[in-house]
Design a protein around this motif. Sequence first.
Motif, PDB file in Angstrom:
ATOM      1  N   CYS A  30       0.944  -1.214   0.063  1.00 48.74           N
ATOM      2  CA  CYS A  30       0.059  -0.120   0.025  1.00 48.74           C
ATOM      3  C   CYS A  30       0.938   1.222   0.024  1.00 48.74           C
ATOM      4  N   ALA A  31       1.905   1.274   0.933  1.00 52.67           N
ATOM      5  CA  ALA A  31       2.817   2.396   1.028  1.00 52.67           C
ATOM      6  C   ALA A  31       3.418   2.817  -0.406  1.00 52.67           C
ATOM      7  N   ASP A  32       3.864   1.501  -1.021  1.00 50.14           N
ATOM      8  CA  ASP A  32       4.548   1.784  -2.445  1.00 50.14           C
ATOM      9  C   ASP A  32       3.587   2.140  -3.567  1.00 50.14           C
ATOM     10  N   GLN A  33       2.370   1.668  -3.440  1.00 49.54           N
ATOM     11  CA  GLN A  33       1.376   2.172  -4.462  1.00 49.54           C
ATOM     12  C   GLN A  33       0.770   3.578  -3.901  1.00 49.54           C
ATOM     13  N   CYS A  34       0.725   4.037  -2.808  1.00 50.59           N
ATOM     14  CA  CYS A  34       0.426   5.463  -2.563  1.00 50.59           C
ATOM     15  C   CYS A  34       1.496   6.420  -2.858  1.00 50.59           C
ATOM     16  N   ALA A  35       2.832   5.840  -2.622  1.00 53.01           N
ATOM     17  CA  ALA A  35       3.820   6.728  -3.340  1.00 53.01           C
ATOM     18  C   ALA A  35       3.860   7.089  -4.781  1.00 53.01           C
ATOM     19  N   GLU A  36       3.322   6.476  -5.402  1.00 58.11           N
ATOM     20  CA  GLU A  36       3.242   6.546  -6.943  1.00 58.11           C
ATOM     21  C   GLU A  36       1.752   7.392  -7.098  1.00 58.11           C
ATOM     22  N   LYS A  37       0.924   7.530  -6.318  1.00 59.90           N
ATOM     23  CA  LYS A  37      -0.151   8.502  -6.550  1.00 59.90           C
ATOM     24  C   LYS A  37       0.104   9.808  -6.103  1.00 59.90           C
ATOM     25  N   GLY A  38       1.059  10.111  -5.242  1.00 64.74           N
ATOM     26  CA  GLY A  38       1.719  11.478  -4.993  1.00 64.74           C
ATOM     27  C   GLY A  38       0.759  12.168  -3.823  1.00 64.74           C
ATOM     28  N   GLU A  39       0.635  13.321  -4.190  1.00 58.03           N
ATOM     29  CA  GLU A  39       0.086  14.460  -3.239  1.00 58.03           C
ATOM     30  C   GLU A  39      -1.170  13.586  -2.433  1.00 58.03           C
ATOM     31  N   GLY A  40      -1.204  14.249  -1.253  1.00 60.06           N
ATOM     32  CA  GLY A  40      -2.294  13.739  -0.332  1.00 60.06           C
ATOM     33  C   GLY A  40      -2.002  12.189   0.508  1.00 60.06           C
ATOM     34  N   GLY A  78      -3.127  -0.561  17.891  1.00 54.10           N
ATOM     35  CA  GLY A  78      -3.464   0.934  17.899  1.00 54.10           C
ATOM     36  C   GLY A  78      -2.982   1.274  16.408  1.00 54.10           C
ATOM     37  N   ALA A  79      -1.926   0.730  16.110  1.00 49.64           N
ATOM     38  CA  ALA A  79      -1.318   1.437  14.646  1.00 49.64           C
ATOM     39  C   ALA A  79      -2.287   0.863  13.688  1.00 49.64           C
ATOM     40  N   CYS A  80      -2.676  -0.306  13.959  1.00 47.34           N
ATOM     41  CA  CYS A  80      -3.358  -1.096  12.717  1.00 47.34           C
ATOM     42  C   CYS A  80      -4.781  -0.530  12.604  1.00 47.34           C
ATOM     43  N   GLU A  81      -5.305  -0.039  13.842  1.00 41.38           N
ATOM     44  CA  GLU A  81      -6.718   0.647  13.600  1.00 41.38           C
ATOM     45  C   GLU A  81      -6.398   2.060  13.082  1.00 41.38           C
ATOM     46  N   GLU A  82      -5.538   2.625  13.476  1.00 43.30           N
ATOM     47  CA  GLU A  82      -5.159   3.906  12.844  1.00 43.30           C
ATOM     48  C   GLU A  82      -4.881   4.092  11.500  1.00 43.30           C
ATOM     49  N   CYS A  83      -4.156   3.083  10.964  1.00 43.04           N
ATOM     50  CA  CYS A  83      -3.897   2.890   9.628  1.00 43.04           C
ATOM     51  C   CYS A  83      -4.853   2.453   8.770  1.00 43.04           C
ATOM     52  N   ALA A  84      -5.841   1.446   9.238  1.00 45.49           N
ATOM     53  CA  ALA A  84      -7.073   1.118   8.746  1.00 45.49           C
ATOM     54  C   ALA A  84      -8.086   2.285   8.366  1.00 45.49           C
ATOM     55  N   GLU A  85      -7.938   3.056   9.417  1.00 42.05           N
ATOM     56  CA  GLU A  85      -9.035   4.250   9.340  1.00 42.05           C
ATOM     57  C   GLU A  85      -8.540   5.080   8.210  1.00 42.05           C
ATOM     58  N   GLU A  86      -7.217   5.443   8.252  1.00 40.85           N
ATOM     59  CA  GLU A  86      -6.763   6.213   7.015  1.00 40.85           C
ATOM     60  C   GLU A  86      -6.902   5.696   5.637  1.00 40.85           C
ATOM     61  N   CYS A  87      -6.332   4.391   5.539  1.00 40.53           N
ATOM     62  CA  CYS A  87      -6.617   3.699   4.341  1.00 40.53           C
ATOM     63  C   CYS A  87      -8.106   3.480   3.872  1.00 40.53           C
ATOM     64  N   SER A  88      -9.067   3.478   4.680  1.00 43.45           N
ATOM     65  CA  SER A  88     -10.537   3.236   4.281  1.00 43.45           C
ATOM     66  C   SER A  88     -10.890   4.580   3.759  1.00 43.45           C
ATOM     67  N   ARG A  89     -10.378   5.789   3.956  1.00 41.21           N
ATOM     68  CA  ARG A  89     -10.554   6.990   3.401  1.00 41.21           C
ATOM     69  C   ARG A  89     -10.492   7.252   2.099  1.00 41.21           C
ATOM     70  N   HIS A  90      -9.540   6.257   1.489  1.00 38.28           N
ATOM     71  CA  HIS A  90      -9.140   6.246   0.122  1.00 38.28           C
ATOM     72  C   HIS A  90      -9.973   5.228  -0.760  1.00 38.28           C
ATOM     73  N   HIS A  92      -8.607   4.026  -3.522  1.00 38.47           N
ATOM     74  CA  HIS A  92      -7.756   2.931  -4.184  1.00 38.47           C
ATOM     75  C   HIS A  92      -7.914   1.497  -3.689  1.00 38.47           C
ATOM     76  N   ASP A  93      -7.916   0.643  -4.465  1.00 42.10           N
ATOM     77  CA  ASP A  93      -8.004  -0.700  -4.206  1.00 42.10           C
ATOM     78  C   ASP A  93      -7.090  -1.104  -3.131  1.00 42.10           C
ATOM     79  N   HIS A  94      -5.774  -0.834  -3.452  1.00 39.42           N
ATOM     80  CA  HIS A  94      -4.922  -1.147  -2.526  1.00 39.42           C
ATOM     81  C   HIS A  94      -5.089  -0.821  -1.143  1.00 39.42           C
ATOM     82  N   CYS A  95      -5.569   0.461  -0.781  1.00 36.94           N
ATOM     83  CA  CYS A  95      -6.102   0.843   0.359  1.00 36.94           C
ATOM     84  C   CYS A  95      -7.048   0.134   0.896  1.00 36.94           C
ATOM     85  N   GLN A  96      -8.015  -0.077   0.258  1.00 32.68           N
ATOM     86  CA  GLN A  96      -9.243  -0.655   0.683  1.00 32.68           C
ATOM     87  C   GLN A  96      -8.695  -2.095   1.345  1.00 32.68           C
ATOM     88  N   LEU A  97      -8.014  -2.787   0.354  1.00 31.90           N
ATOM     89  CA  LEU A  97      -7.397  -4.406   0.613  1.00 31.90           C
ATOM     90  C   LEU A  97      -6.621  -4.135   1.974  1.00 31.90           C
TER      91      LEU A  97
END
Length: 114
Positions: A30-40, A78-90, A92-97
């Motif tokens: 996900c981090a790698d894919q997000c880096a390609e998406k760029g801003e935000g 705690g980190a998983c929960e916070e990250c899941a919350e952030e990923c669910s806002r996007h 992108h398929d990779h964020c949702q997965l």
Amino acid sequence: MALTQIDHLDAEKDECIDDCFAAAQACEWCADQCAEKGEGMAKCIRLCRDVADLATMHARFMARDSNFDSELAEACAGACEECAEECSRHDHDHCQLCADVLEDCAESCRNMMG
């Protein structure tokens, strides 16, 4: 020797180790894919990288039957929960997965806290 013969790994701990490694893998991707998406996507990338490191560390500590694995379980959950919350806002398929995988990992880690 098969890993199932390690006597301190019960089914619940073994599942948590698997969930932690799955979370780390999903977060690295996900981090790698997000880096390609760029801003935000900076917050998503940072959280994914934190989870990947915490989850692999937690899995390693459980495997060695460390006295500190309960503390890491709490931090990882705690980190998983916070990250899941952030990923669910996007959208992108990779964020949702990633969010789905992280929810499982958080639940497994919460079970290890006791």
